[in-house]
Design a protein around this motif. Structure first.
Motif, PDB file in Angstrom:
ATOM      1  N   PHE A 149       0.268  11.829  -5.100  1.00 53.76           N
ATOM      2  CA  PHE A 149       0.463  10.605  -5.871  1.00 53.76           C
ATOM      3  C   PHE A 149      -0.662   9.641  -5.536  1.00 53.76           C
ATOM      4  O   PHE A 149      -1.238   9.687  -4.459  1.00 53.76           O
ATOM      5  N   TYR A 150      -1.004   8.797  -6.514  1.00 49.30           N
ATOM      6  CA  TYR A 150      -2.115   7.862  -6.375  1.00 49.30           C
ATOM      7  C   TYR A 150      -1.686   6.486  -6.871  1.00 49.30           C
ATOM      8  O   TYR A 150      -0.900   6.380  -7.811  1.00 49.30           O
ATOM      9  N   LEU A 151      -2.229   5.454  -6.246  1.00 53.08           N
ATOM     10  CA  LEU A 151      -2.013   4.101  -6.738  1.00 53.08           C
ATOM     11  C   LEU A 151      -2.960   3.856  -7.900  1.00 53.08           C
ATOM     12  O   LEU A 151      -4.130   4.202  -7.839  1.00 53.08           O
ATOM     13  N   ASP A 152      -2.445   3.249  -8.942  1.00 56.18           N
ATOM     14  CA  ASP A 152      -3.215   2.998 -10.149  1.00 56.18           C
ATOM     15  C   ASP A 152      -3.035   1.528 -10.516  1.00 56.18           C
ATOM     16  O   ASP A 152      -1.952   0.977 -10.354  1.00 56.18           O
ATOM     17  N   GLU A 153      -4.094   0.899 -10.991  1.00 52.07           N
ATOM     18  CA  GLU A 153      -4.015  -0.502 -11.394  1.00 52.07           C
ATOM     19  C   GLU A 153      -4.707  -0.650 -12.741  1.00 52.07           C
ATOM     20  O   GLU A 153      -5.846  -0.250 -12.907  1.00 52.07           O
ATOM     21  N   ASN A 154      -3.987  -1.233 -13.712  1.00 53.61           N
ATOM     22  CA  ASN A 154      -4.594  -1.385 -15.034  1.00 53.61           C
ATOM     23  C   ASN A 154      -5.374  -2.697 -15.128  1.00 53.61           C
ATOM     24  O   ASN A 154      -5.486  -3.440 -14.156  1.00 53.61           O
ATOM     25  N   LYS A 155      -5.895  -2.997 -16.299  1.00 60.00           N
ATOM     26  CA  LYS A 155      -6.757  -4.171 -16.466  1.00 60.00           C
ATOM     27  C   LYS A 155      -6.019  -5.488 -16.274  1.00 60.00           C
ATOM     28  O   LYS A 155      -6.624  -6.508 -16.003  1.00 60.00           O
ATOM     29  N   ASP A 156      -4.679  -5.481 -16.393  1.00 64.26           N
ATOM     30  CA  ASP A 156      -3.889  -6.694 -16.187  1.00 64.26           C
ATOM     31  C   ASP A 156      -3.432  -6.854 -14.737  1.00 64.26           C
ATOM     32  O   ASP A 156      -2.564  -7.669 -14.450  1.00 64.26           O
ATOM     33  N   LYS A 157      -3.993  -6.043 -13.844  1.00 66.23           N
ATOM     34  CA  LYS A 157      -3.681  -6.077 -12.409  1.00 66.23           C
ATOM     35  C   LYS A 157      -2.238  -5.676 -12.113  1.00 66.23           C
ATOM     36  O   LYS A 157      -1.649  -6.115 -11.137  1.00 66.23           O
ATOM     37  N   ILE A 158      -1.655  -4.855 -12.978  1.00 67.91           N
ATOM     38  CA  ILE A 158      -0.298  -4.354 -12.757  1.00 67.91           C
ATOM     39  C   ILE A 158      -0.408  -3.003 -12.057  1.00 67.91           C
ATOM     40  O   ILE A 158      -1.039  -2.080 -12.569  1.00 67.91           O
ATOM     41  N   LYS A 159       0.212  -2.901 -10.886  1.00 70.48           N
ATOM     42  CA  LYS A 159       0.138  -1.666 -10.105  1.00 70.48           C
ATOM     43  C   LYS A 159       1.160  -0.658 -10.606  1.00 70.48           C
ATOM     44  O   LYS A 159       2.265  -1.019 -11.015  1.00 70.48           O
ATOM     45  N   SER A 160       0.767   0.604 -10.544  1.00 69.28           N
ATOM     46  CA  SER A 160       1.688   1.692 -10.841  1.00 69.28           C
ATOM     47  C   SER A 160       1.312   2.879  -9.961  1.00 69.28           C
ATOM     48  O   SER A 160       0.281   2.879  -9.296  1.00 69.28           O
ATOM     49  N   ILE A 161       2.163   3.875  -9.962  1.00 72.13           N
ATOM     50  CA  ILE A 161       1.942   5.076  -9.159  1.00 72.13           C
ATOM     51  C   ILE A 161       1.796   6.244 -10.112  1.00 72.13           C
ATOM     52  O   ILE A 161       2.643   6.455 -10.982  1.00 72.13           O
ATOM     53  N   LEU A 162       0.724   6.994  -9.959  1.00 77.79           N
ATOM     54  CA  LEU A 162       0.494   8.199 -10.753  1.00 77.79           C
ATOM     55  C   LEU A 162       0.919   9.392  -9.899  1.00 77.79           C
ATOM     56  O   LEU A 162       0.348   9.629  -8.840  1.00 77.79           O
TER      57      LEU A 162
ATOM     58  N   ASN B  97       3.745   8.410 -14.749  1.00 78.57           N
ATOM     59  CA  ASN B  97       3.441   7.063 -14.291  1.00 78.57           C
ATOM     60  C   ASN B  97       4.740   6.369 -13.904  1.00 78.57           C
ATOM     61  O   ASN B  97       5.705   6.383 -14.678  1.00 78.57           O
ATOM     62  N   ILE B  98       4.765   5.748 -12.723  1.00 76.42           N
ATOM     63  CA  ILE B  98       5.955   5.067 -12.213  1.00 76.42           C
ATOM     64  C   ILE B  98       5.546   3.666 -11.781  1.00 76.42           C
ATOM     65  O   ILE B  98       4.499   3.504 -11.161  1.00 76.42           O
ATOM     66  N   PRO B  99       6.348   2.640 -12.076  1.00 77.91           N
ATOM     67  CA  PRO B  99       6.036   1.291 -11.578  1.00 77.91           C
ATOM     68  C   PRO B  99       5.975   1.271 -10.048  1.00 77.91           C
ATOM     69  O   PRO B  99       6.709   1.988  -9.380  1.00 77.91           O
ATOM     70  N   PHE B 100       5.113   0.418  -9.508  1.00 74.93           N
ATOM     71  CA  PHE B 100       4.858   0.394  -8.069  1.00 74.93           C
ATOM     72  C   PHE B 100       5.963  -0.332  -7.293  1.00 74.93           C
ATOM     73  O   PHE B 100       6.473  -1.355  -7.721  1.00 74.93           O
ATOM     74  N   SER B 101       6.324   0.252  -6.144  1.00 69.87           N
ATOM     75  CA  SER B 101       7.080  -0.445  -5.102  1.00 69.87           C
ATOM     76  C   SER B 101       6.862   0.326  -3.804  1.00 69.87           C
ATOM     77  O   SER B 101       6.605   1.537  -3.818  1.00 69.87           O
ATOM     78  N   ASN B 102       6.949  -0.385  -2.694  1.00 74.35           N
ATOM     79  CA  ASN B 102       6.724   0.257  -1.396  1.00 74.35           C
ATOM     80  C   ASN B 102       7.792   1.299  -1.092  1.00 74.35           C
ATOM     81  O   ASN B 102       7.505   2.335  -0.492  1.00 74.35           O
ATOM     82  N   PHE B 103       9.043   1.035  -1.494  1.00 76.97           N
ATOM     83  CA  PHE B 103      10.135   1.977  -1.234  1.00 76.97           C
ATOM     84  C   PHE B 103       9.921   3.280  -2.004  1.00 76.97           C
ATOM     85  O   PHE B 103      10.165   4.370  -1.480  1.00 76.97           O
ATOM     86  N   ARG B 104       9.447   3.181  -3.245  1.00 77.62           N
ATOM     87  CA  ARG B 104       9.146   4.381  -4.033  1.00 77.62           C
ATOM     88  C   ARG B 104       8.026   5.185  -3.383  1.00 77.62           C
ATOM     89  O   ARG B 104       8.059   6.416  -3.380  1.00 77.62           O
ATOM     90  N   ILE B 105       7.019   4.487  -2.826  1.00 77.30           N
ATOM     91  CA  ILE B 105       5.923   5.168  -2.128  1.00 77.30           C
ATOM     92  C   ILE B 105       6.466   5.980  -0.959  1.00 77.30           C
ATOM     93  O   ILE B 105       6.067   7.118  -0.739  1.00 77.30           O
ATOM     94  N   LYS B 106       7.393   5.403  -0.203  1.00 79.22           N
ATOM     95  CA  LYS B 106       7.974   6.094   0.964  1.00 79.22           C
ATOM     96  C   LYS B 106       8.729   7.346   0.531  1.00 79.22           C
ATOM     97  O   LYS B 106       8.636   8.391   1.165  1.00 79.22           O
ATOM     98  N   ILE B 107       9.472   7.258  -0.574  1.00 81.86           N
ATOM     99  CA  ILE B 107      10.200   8.425  -1.079  1.00 81.86           C
ATOM    100  C   ILE B 107       9.220   9.499  -1.541  1.00 81.86           C
ATOM    101  O   ILE B 107       9.392  10.686  -1.258  1.00 81.86           O
ATOM    102  N   LEU B 108       8.161   9.091  -2.231  1.00 78.75           N
ATOM    103  CA  LEU B 108       7.155  10.048  -2.704  1.00 78.75           C
ATOM    104  C   LEU B 108       6.414  10.699  -1.530  1.00 78.75           C
ATOM    105  O   LEU B 108       6.028  11.865  -1.613  1.00 78.75           O
ATOM    106  N   GLU B 109       6.210   9.961  -0.434  1.00 75.06           N
ATOM    107  CA  GLU B 109       5.583  10.546   0.757  1.00 75.06           C
ATOM    108  C   GLU B 109       6.436  11.682   1.313  1.00 75.06           C
ATOM    109  O   GLU B 109       5.908  12.720   1.715  1.00 75.06           O
TER     110      GLU B 109
END
Length: 132
Positions: A49-62, A26-38
């Motif tokens: 990799f998948y976008l994940d959102e918990n019950k507190d609406k905090i985004k993360s990347i799986l 699990n990695i905290p979300f950011s657009n730059f991290r998404i680009k590197i993972l792509e």
């Protein structure tokens, strides 16, 4: 939590996850991290990799890590350009990682791309990390 080097943190999480033979991290979300993972996914170093959102609406990347015969596909992942010392390269002088077997990820004016794509498009930029 504020991180001084969020990209370095992401690379460390990938490295630590593979040392412990984890399937997913699990990695905290950011657009730059998404680009590197792509780029890592396109080059075959991670499965997906998948976008994940918990019950507190905090985004993360799986991130689903990739293994071959029980060994991690990523042998080495290292940050090159750091917040205290940025490393830039022109298209003609982008370093070859392990004689072309590895990969350098660059941030160019046209977006984040691999070293081979940057050379093909004649683009230089900041060398983010190297992967082998």
């Amino acid at each position: 939590m504020n991180l001084v080097d969020p990209i370095g943190d992401m690379l460390t999480r990938i490295r630590n996850g593979q040392m412990r033979s984890l399937n997913k991290i699990n990695i905290p979300f950011s657009n730059f991290r998404i680009k590197i993972l792509e780029v890592l996914k396109k080059e075959g170093y991670i499965i997906d990799f998948y976008l994940d959102e918990n019950k507190d609406k905090i985004k993360s990347i799986l991130v689903v890590l990739k293994y071959y015969e029980g060994e991690p596909v990523i042998k080495e992942i290292k940050r090159v350009s750091k917040p205290g010392r940025r490393v830039y390269s022109r298209a003609i002088s982008i370093p070859k990682i392990k004689n072309g077997l590895g990969l350098a990820i660059l941030s160019t004016s046209k977006g984040v791309m691999s070293d081979s794509d940057a050379i093909k498009n004649n683009l230089g930029g900041e060398i983010i990390c190297r992967v082998f």
